[in-house]
Design a protein around this motif. Sequence first.
Motif, PDB file in Angstrom:
ATOM      1  N   ILE B  80       0.836  -1.199   0.000  1.00 38.70           N
ATOM      2  CA  ILE B  80       0.000   0.000   0.000  1.00 38.70           C
ATOM      3  C   ILE B  80       0.876   1.255   0.000  1.00 38.70           C
ATOM      4  O   ILE B  80       0.594   2.221  -0.705  1.00 38.70           O
ATOM      5  CB  ILE B  80      -0.960  -0.019   1.221  1.00 38.70           C
ATOM      6  N   ASN B  81       1.966   1.193   0.755  1.00 38.53           N
ATOM      7  CA  ASN B  81       2.897   2.316   0.814  1.00 38.53           C
ATOM      8  C   ASN B  81       3.307   2.823  -0.568  1.00 38.53           C
ATOM      9  O   ASN B  81       3.332   4.020  -0.824  1.00 38.53           O
ATOM     10  CB  ASN B  81       4.148   1.864   1.571  1.00 38.53           C
ATOM     11  N   MET B  83       1.666   2.324  -3.296  1.00 38.11           N
ATOM     12  CA  MET B  83       0.510   2.738  -4.091  1.00 38.11           C
ATOM     13  C   MET B  83       0.026   4.138  -3.725  1.00 38.11           C
ATOM     14  O   MET B  83      -0.656   4.787  -4.509  1.00 38.11           O
ATOM     15  CB  MET B  83      -0.645   1.733  -3.933  1.00 38.11           C
ATOM     16  N   ILE B  84       0.367   4.598  -2.513  1.00 37.72           N
ATOM     17  CA  ILE B  84      -0.132   5.923  -2.116  1.00 37.72           C
ATOM     18  C   ILE B  84       0.947   7.002  -2.217  1.00 37.72           C
ATOM     19  O   ILE B  84       0.701   8.155  -1.926  1.00 37.72           O
ATOM     20  CB  ILE B  84      -0.712   5.920  -0.678  1.00 37.72           C
TER      21      ILE B  84
END
Lengths: 390, 88
Positions: B80-81, B83-84
Amino acid sequence: MSSKFDAVVVGGGIIGISCAYYLTLEGKKVLLLEKGEIGEGASTSCDDMILLQSKRPGILLTLAMESLEMYKKLAQELPVDIEFESRGGMVLIESQSQLSLMEEFVRQQKALGLEVDLLDQGEVRKRCPMVSPHILASTYSPLDSQVNPMMVMRGMLREATARGLKVMRFSPVVDMELVAPYHWKVTTERGEIYETSFVINAAGAWAASLGKLVGIELPIKPKRGQIAVTEAMPRLGKTNFWSADYIVMKLNPDFAKEREPVLNELGIGLSMSQASSANYFLGGTREFVGFDKGVTRTALKLILKEATRFFPVLRKVNIIRTFSGFRPASGDGKPFIGPVPSKPGLYIAAGHEGDGIALAPITGYAISSMILGKKLPYDLTELSPARLTV
Amino acid sequence: MDEVFVCRCEEVTQEELQKAIADGAVTMNELKRWTRAGMGLCQGKGCSRLVMNILAKSTGQSPADVKPAHYRNPVRPMPINSMIKEEE
């Protein structure tokens, strides 16, 4: 093979399958027509929640509570494990102004008999140590539950087909003709013609185009919801979670100003639920983009940012899948459940938007009861297609 | 007979796939949704051909006629890191 049925259900999603299931249990001869694969619309492109807390006190909350009781029974009766669990739910509150509004909301829900309470910061932290320290409070209801919609459909189909339900996949309906009251002819793209007393439009986001075949304008539109799925991971707390910001905005539109405009444009409100396979569903958006089934980088990024804002630990977790689905939005937030007055024999069971999974059992049961002329213990006038003024 | 695991990520056995087919699954998507075969960490990269063969055999189709299940982004698991992260 006979082509005469008591009822033809159009739409092989969870709503149509539930209608077919309850009608078949009552001994009706039923045909289920699906334009593609089973559940290929919203019913398999969603999360798994039966959410009570988000509902305004009224008919939808009453029906959701009823549906929850039905799911408890289905979990026992259906021949497959539908992965029903009542893990409870927490709505995470970030500010004093959100808290004041949620206090009032919780009070109203309690008055209607919903088991729900407020937790203070210490209690929230105790129940989910991973939550971001800025969370001020939370609601908690032990009733919020979850179920695997795919297994519900599988179980209902197995049970109903064993009792004579006929299922036709890849069979889009191209014509519906009212020959005489309670005598319909339904034609599929394959050229098959079926005669039936009752037709049930359970076509979800596609219900409007089916309505057009008989000259009915249904205001149901596809509302896209994008969702990201994490790898299987340990639980972040006992319950599933929602952010309060989207709920308070629905209660008081002034709250929209407190959010980034892009969050409002995409209708983003954070929801997090962990499937029984231990993957988290992180959602979601509410967008009107027609039938564009894509996912967008902008939206996913915002959803994931929201998720990490509430649970910073998620930064290290992997996303393994993303998808979108079309929630059938009815315009006034209420599904259409009931007969169309001007078309004897035609029923509508569509427009559930984000509540399709939660309301599937009660919708199927209600439609079946109406067709059989059985009295229901609640008044569904508010959901009647008669409000269309057709 | 020993259990034969077809989808190793989600530990789905051949018997479970056969049961889902007996329940009426006729496409790869339906089979995936009813058994979780192909829904794990590798998203079916390991097992989809095996599953297709099982479905083809059980439904009397040629494996070449079986349409694969939908593939979903991302192609590989993605933190997620990353992706954001803001683009430069």
